[in-house]
Write a protein that holds these residues in place. Sequence first.
Motif, PDB file in Angstrom:
ATOM      1  N   LEU A  38     -11.410  -4.165 -11.759  1.00 45.73           N
ATOM      2  CA  LEU A  38     -11.413  -2.708 -11.582  1.00 45.73           C
ATOM      3  C   LEU A  38     -11.390  -2.026 -12.942  1.00 45.73           C
ATOM      4  O   LEU A  38     -10.621  -2.403 -13.820  1.00 45.73           O
ATOM      5  N   ASN A  44      -5.804  -6.518  -2.941  1.00 43.11           N
ATOM      6  CA  ASN A  44      -5.748  -5.057  -2.925  1.00 43.11           C
ATOM      7  C   ASN A  44      -5.155  -4.473  -4.200  1.00 43.11           C
ATOM      8  O   ASN A  44      -4.304  -3.572  -4.155  1.00 43.11           O
ATOM      9  N   SER A  45      -5.575  -4.973  -5.361  1.00 46.26           N
ATOM     10  CA  SER A  45      -5.193  -4.328  -6.621  1.00 46.26           C
ATOM     11  C   SER A  45      -5.706  -2.896  -6.593  1.00 46.26           C
ATOM     12  O   SER A  45      -6.804  -2.620  -6.090  1.00 46.26           O
ATOM     13  N   GLN A  46      -4.893  -1.975  -7.153  1.00 47.63           N
ATOM     14  CA  GLN A  46      -5.302  -0.582  -7.063  1.00 47.63           C
ATOM     15  C   GLN A  46      -4.757   0.275  -8.199  1.00 47.63           C
ATOM     16  O   GLN A  46      -3.760  -0.064  -8.834  1.00 47.63           O
ATOM     17  N   VAL A 106      -5.226   6.987  -4.149  1.00 45.12           N
ATOM     18  CA  VAL A 106      -5.834   5.749  -4.645  1.00 45.12           C
ATOM     19  C   VAL A 106      -7.175   6.085  -5.284  1.00 45.12           C
ATOM     20  O   VAL A 106      -8.096   6.558  -4.620  1.00 45.12           O
ATOM     21  N   ILE A 129      -3.641   4.221  -8.928  1.00 42.36           N
ATOM     22  CA  ILE A 129      -3.164   5.359  -8.148  1.00 42.36           C
ATOM     23  C   ILE A 129      -2.785   6.492  -9.086  1.00 42.36           C
ATOM     24  O   ILE A 129      -2.131   6.269 -10.116  1.00 42.36           O
ATOM     25  N   ARG A 182     -11.939  -4.864  -3.777  1.00 44.68           N
ATOM     26  CA  ARG A 182     -12.359  -5.207  -2.421  1.00 44.68           C
ATOM     27  C   ARG A 182     -12.748  -6.674  -2.272  1.00 44.68           C
ATOM     28  O   ARG A 182     -12.970  -7.141  -1.161  1.00 44.68           O
ATOM     29  N   LYS A 200      -9.789   0.605  -5.798  1.00 42.98           N
ATOM     30  CA  LYS A 200      -9.145  -0.547  -5.156  1.00 42.98           C
ATOM     31  C   LYS A 200     -10.109  -1.728  -5.164  1.00 42.98           C
ATOM     32  O   LYS A 200     -11.293  -1.574  -4.880  1.00 42.98           O
ATOM     33  N   ASN A 245       0.810  -1.210   0.000  1.00 44.82           N
ATOM     34  CA  ASN A 245       0.000   0.000   0.000  1.00 44.82           C
ATOM     35  C   ASN A 245       0.850   1.270   0.000  1.00 44.82           C
ATOM     36  O   ASN A 245       0.543   2.237  -0.713  1.00 44.82           O
TER      37      ASN A 245
END
Length: 278
Positions: A237, A216-218, A226, A220, A231, A229, A179
């Motif tokens: 996503l 927790n792929s995200q 962020v 940014i 969940r 993300k 993160n």
Amino acid sequence: MQTIPQDLEGNLALALKMAKKSIKNGAKLIVLPELFDSGYCVENESEKYASDFTNPQDSKTLQSLLKFCQQHKVYIVGCVIEKDSTNNTFYDTAFIIGENGLIGKYRKIYLWGDEPKRFGRGSDYPIFTLDFNDFQVKIGLQICYEIGFSEGARILSLKGAEILIYPSAFGKARLYAWNLASRARALENGAFVLAVNQSKSQRSQWNHQKLKFAANSQIINPKGEVLAKARKKNEALTYTIHLQDCKEQRDSLPYLKDLNISLQTKALQSLEKSFNPN
């Protein structure tokens, strides 16, 4: 994405199913996690699941993705076991493929844990330009553990990368690093970061220990914020990014412009002669 070790057919089907969901929401660039087709824990079976990029027609993974890209007019970033038949070495390799074929590939340089027993190390930081007809974007690839190495992201950004992509199988025990480092790489380079991870767990063929992934792929933005993300398991996503945010952030916080490359190079060369990590 939750991949199942040794289930190449099932993993490919799941990846393309998730990709179709994204396309329905307008996606043009799709990113899959590290070793998404074979699963991460196939330490004893590299040969069986490896793709040879010099003969992509022999790889079910590459051919399936190419057909998908041609059908839907998209780009896909993936990461697979690569076999280099010239030196009989396996690599952990990220790649970009589009409707016209393979755009390019990147071999993981910084290997985690027992990965040096499985893979050779890459030695280059290539940049790839993707054409979306009315605009182009420069992409830089890194893989998993490398999200904690700022130097690679910096080199790619200095070469012009606007989007840094990290296909990953990052461990849950180090979620805090995932993160923080993903946001830091975005902020310090004024770049978008797409950090795409595996979820759930797999069991090592070597020591039979269970490896839990951080998920927790995200997505940014260049300010380190962020935007989206994942969940839940196998969540696709989708987010629209605005490339002008890179220039605006780099003008506002000019880390790349003010970097003294000559001084940094001399300092690193000096360290190289005396550095002892122990």
